[in-house]
Design an enzyme around this catalytic site. Structure first.
Site, PDB file in Angstrom:
ATOM      1  N   ARG A 128       0.797  -1.219  -0.110  1.00 17.64           N
ATOM      2  CA  ARG A 128      -0.062   0.178  -0.161  1.00 17.64           C
ATOM      3  C   ARG A 128       1.016   1.233  -0.049  1.00 17.64           C
ATOM      4  O   ARG A 128       0.155   2.366   0.020  1.00 17.64           O
ATOM      5  CB  ARG A 128      -0.877  -0.020   1.246  1.00 17.64           C
ATOM      6  CG  ARG A 128      -2.008  -1.178   1.342  1.00 17.64           C
ATOM      7  CD  ARG A 128      -2.691  -1.143   2.604  1.00 17.64           C
ATOM      8  NE  ARG A 128      -3.713  -2.253   2.481  1.00 17.64           N
ATOM      9  CZ  ARG A 128      -4.575  -2.481   3.346  1.00 17.64           C
ATOM     10  NH1 ARG A 128      -4.771  -1.705   4.227  1.00 17.64           N
ATOM     11  NH2 ARG A 128      -5.241  -3.670   3.253  1.00 17.64           N
ATOM     12  N   CYS A 148       3.037  14.656 -14.979  1.00 18.64           N
ATOM     13  CA  CYS A 148       3.302  13.543 -15.982  1.00 18.64           C
ATOM     14  C   CYS A 148       3.483  12.327 -14.995  1.00 18.64           C
ATOM     15  O   CYS A 148       3.412  11.333 -15.452  1.00 18.64           O
ATOM     16  CB  CYS A 148       4.300  13.823 -16.573  1.00 18.64           C
ATOM     17  SG  CYS A 148       4.419  15.123 -17.527  1.00 18.64           S
ATOM     18  N   SER A 169       2.935  10.280 -19.040  1.00 16.99           N
ATOM     19  CA  SER A 169       3.586  10.944 -20.233  1.00 16.99           C
ATOM     20  C   SER A 169       5.164  11.007 -19.964  1.00 16.99           C
ATOM     21  O   SER A 169       5.305  11.618 -18.830  1.00 16.99           O
ATOM     22  CB  SER A 169       2.850  12.202 -20.484  1.00 16.99           C
ATOM     23  OG  SER A 169       3.525  12.900 -21.642  1.00 16.99           O
ATOM     24  N   ASN A 170       6.195  10.796 -20.770  1.00 13.75           N
ATOM     25  CA  ASN A 170       7.542  10.946 -20.452  1.00 13.75           C
ATOM     26  C   ASN A 170       8.305  11.479 -21.831  1.00 13.75           C
ATOM     27  O   ASN A 170       8.448  10.744 -22.668  1.00 13.75           O
ATOM     28  CB  ASN A 170       8.136   9.892 -19.906  1.00 13.75           C
ATOM     29  CG  ASN A 170       9.316  10.101 -19.076  1.00 13.75           C
ATOM     30  OD1 ASN A 170       9.980   9.007 -18.531  1.00 13.75           O
ATOM     31  ND2 ASN A 170       9.759  11.288 -18.585  1.00 13.75           N
ATOM     32  N   HIS A 209       7.909   9.324 -25.416  1.00 13.86           N
ATOM     33  CA  HIS A 209       8.235  10.219 -26.688  1.00 13.86           C
ATOM     34  C   HIS A 209       9.303  11.071 -26.651  1.00 13.86           C
ATOM     35  O   HIS A 209      10.085  11.398 -25.800  1.00 13.86           O
ATOM     36  CB  HIS A 209       6.957  10.751 -27.075  1.00 13.86           C
ATOM     37  CG  HIS A 209       6.536  11.863 -25.740  1.00 13.86           C
ATOM     38  ND1 HIS A 209       5.663  11.299 -24.926  1.00 13.86           N
ATOM     39  CD2 HIS A 209       7.093  12.986 -25.517  1.00 13.86           C
ATOM     40  CE1 HIS A 209       5.426  12.363 -24.013  1.00 13.86           C
ATOM     41  NE2 HIS A 209       6.327  13.326 -24.337  1.00 13.86           N
TER      42      HIS A 209
HETATM   43  O1  LIG Z   1       8.348  14.945 -14.831  1.00 11.58           O
HETATM   44  C1  LIG Z   1       7.945  15.221 -16.240  1.00 11.58           C
HETATM   45  C2  LIG Z   1       7.242  16.435 -16.517  1.00 11.58           C
HETATM   46  C3  LIG Z   1       6.907  16.756 -17.895  1.00 11.58           C
HETATM   47  N1  LIG Z   1       7.465  15.674 -18.813  1.00 11.58           N
HETATM   48  C4  LIG Z   1       6.953  15.811 -20.318  1.00 11.58           C
HETATM   49  C5  LIG Z   1       6.408  15.012 -21.054  1.00 11.58           C
HETATM   50  C6  LIG Z   1       5.534  15.717 -21.947  1.00 11.58           C
HETATM   51  O2  LIG Z   1       6.496  15.703 -23.128  1.00 11.58           O
HETATM   52  C7  LIG Z   1       5.296  17.043 -21.473  1.00 11.58           C
HETATM   53  C8  LIG Z   1       4.040  17.370 -20.808  1.00 11.58           C
HETATM   54  O3  LIG Z   1       2.891  17.464 -22.025  1.00 11.58           O
HETATM   55  P1  LIG Z   1       1.630  16.561 -21.833  1.00 11.58           P
HETATM   56  O4  LIG Z   1       1.849  15.054 -21.502  1.00 11.58           O
HETATM   57  O5  LIG Z   1       1.063  17.183 -20.385  1.00 11.58           O
HETATM   58  O6  LIG Z   1       0.710  17.052 -22.819  1.00 11.58           O
HETATM   59  O7  LIG Z   1       6.334  17.075 -20.469  1.00 11.58           O
HETATM   60  C9  LIG Z   1       8.249  14.728 -18.430  1.00 11.58           C
HETATM   61  O8  LIG Z   1       8.825  14.195 -19.096  1.00 11.58           O
HETATM   62  N2  LIG Z   1       8.459  14.314 -16.963  1.00 11.58           N
END
Ligand SMILES: O=c1ccn([C@H]2C[C@H](O)[C@@H](COP(=O)(O)O)O2)c(=O)[nH]1
Length: 339
Positions: A128, A148, A169-170, A209
């Site tokens: 947990r 993200c 998202s990264n 990406h």
């Molecule tokens: O800790 C983090 C914060 C942001 N992002 C990147 C991922 C995305 O390219 C962008 C955020 O765009 P959205 O996924 O919110 O559209 O910032 C990261 O890789 N790591």
């Protein structure tokens, strides 16, 4: 897709090739990307958290970002000195999705780091121990920027503290090296607070990406070849969270242009080196003494693994590239040396 390696560099080397080979074009909110869905990273030696490559080693801005998280702040003023790209995300000087307030005071009062410590002290095998960074509110209305990272789950097994991070998202070029640095540092800090050893690090990413503008940069990274595994030293025993206020006070003094003796201030070689890296970063504010300061800090470093990063700054200083007011992290591209 699962990518396993000893180090951050091992993961990047394989990931960048996978994105090149299997990535599919996707138009993100911030530009065109090549994307892989459902990527799982596993780093066996989380202390190998700083890239030794020409341009993905980001110790200065990553330490700045970690201190920002630990300060509990959501203020642009603090983080934009280390990561200027945050300026694009701010609303009235505030980063709404900032991790610090969510970690230390979720819904105004819940210190999630304390919850993890209490849970794993009382029930070692607990499933947990989850920190939540993403909230339902984040997508219930439109926000300029949202976290993200969705969750951080700690697993204490056979005396080792493992960490699983999930991210919606990264950005594999800019975000990932910072995220791995900050989260593995938190992992080691919590392990030390619990009095256990550091385990493995996992990061599961929904959308992994690279922005089209940096495809060439990832090709260049891969061309450099496989990087040797270089680990940071182990964090000293004892509760590192007791050091946070002191480190933040030192950071503020350095930002205000003060000089100080890192060893005398911290009384510990591990944390003194972290402070020296901050001093290396802030040396840019005094261009007339910058080269001499960097040379002195280079010889003072207790751990040689940090020297190449000082050399990168020395290289820039001698060329007059890094000067007062300039950012550490050219998120807008540009410099291809370790800063
Ligand atoms: O800790 C983090 C914060 C942001 N992002 C990147 C991922 C995305 O390219 C962008 C955020 O765009 P959205 O996924 O919110 O559209 O910032 C990261 O890789 N790591």
């Amino acid at each position: 897709m699962e990518i396993q390696a000893d180090s951050l560099d091992g993961v990047l080397y394989n990931l960048y090739q996978a994105i090149r080979t299997h990535g599919r074009p996707h138009k993100g909110s911030r530009g065109d990307t090549l994307e892989l869905l459902g990527v799982s990273l596993r780093i066996l030696k989380p202390r190998a958290r700083i890239s030794t490559s020409e341009n993905r080693g980001k110790p200065f801005s990553a330490i700045g970002e970690l201190l920002w998280y630990l300060s509990g702040s959501n203020k642009l003023d603090f983080i934009s000195r280390y990561v200027p790209a945050y300026r694009d995300d701010a609303v009235d000087g505030i980063i709404e999705g900032a991790y610090g307030p969510r970690l230390l005071a979720m819904r105004g009062s819940i210190n999630q780091l304390d919850s993890i410590h209490r849970l794993l002290s009382e029930k070692q095998g607990s499933r947990r121990a989850v920190i939540q960074l993403f909230n339902a509110e984040d997508i219930a209305a439109d926000h300029k920027e949202i976290p993200c990272t969705t969750t951080l789950q700690f697993h204490l097994r056979e005396g080792l503290l493992h960490l699983s991070v999930t991210m919606r998202s990264n950005d594999a070029y800019f975000g990932l090296p910072h995220d791995v640095f900050c989260f593995t540092m938190l992992q080691e800090m919590i392990a030390r607070r619990l009095g256990v050893e550091l385990g493995e690090y996992y990061q599961y990413v929904g959308s992994m990406h690279v922005y089209d503008a940096y495809i060439e940069a990832i090709d260049k990274y891969v061309e450099e070849g496989f990087q040797a595994t270089v680990e940071m030293p182990a964090m000293p025993e004892g509760d590192p969270f007791r050091r946070v206020d002191g480190l933040l006070a030192i950071e503020a003094r350095l930002g205000a242009g003060e000089e100080l003796d890192a060893q005398a201030e911290t009384g510990d070689s591990y944390w003194a080196d972290i402070v020296r890296l901050l001093q290396v970063f802030w040396a840019k504010e005094r261009p007339e003494t910058q080269t001499g300061t960097l040379e002195r800090l280079r010889t003072e470093l207790a751990h040689a693994l940090y020297r190449p990063f000082v050399d990168g700054r020395l290289h820039l200083a001698r060329r007059g590239v890094v000067s007062a007011g300039a950012p550490a992290q050219p998120f807008d591209g540009g410099a291809d040396v370790a800063v």
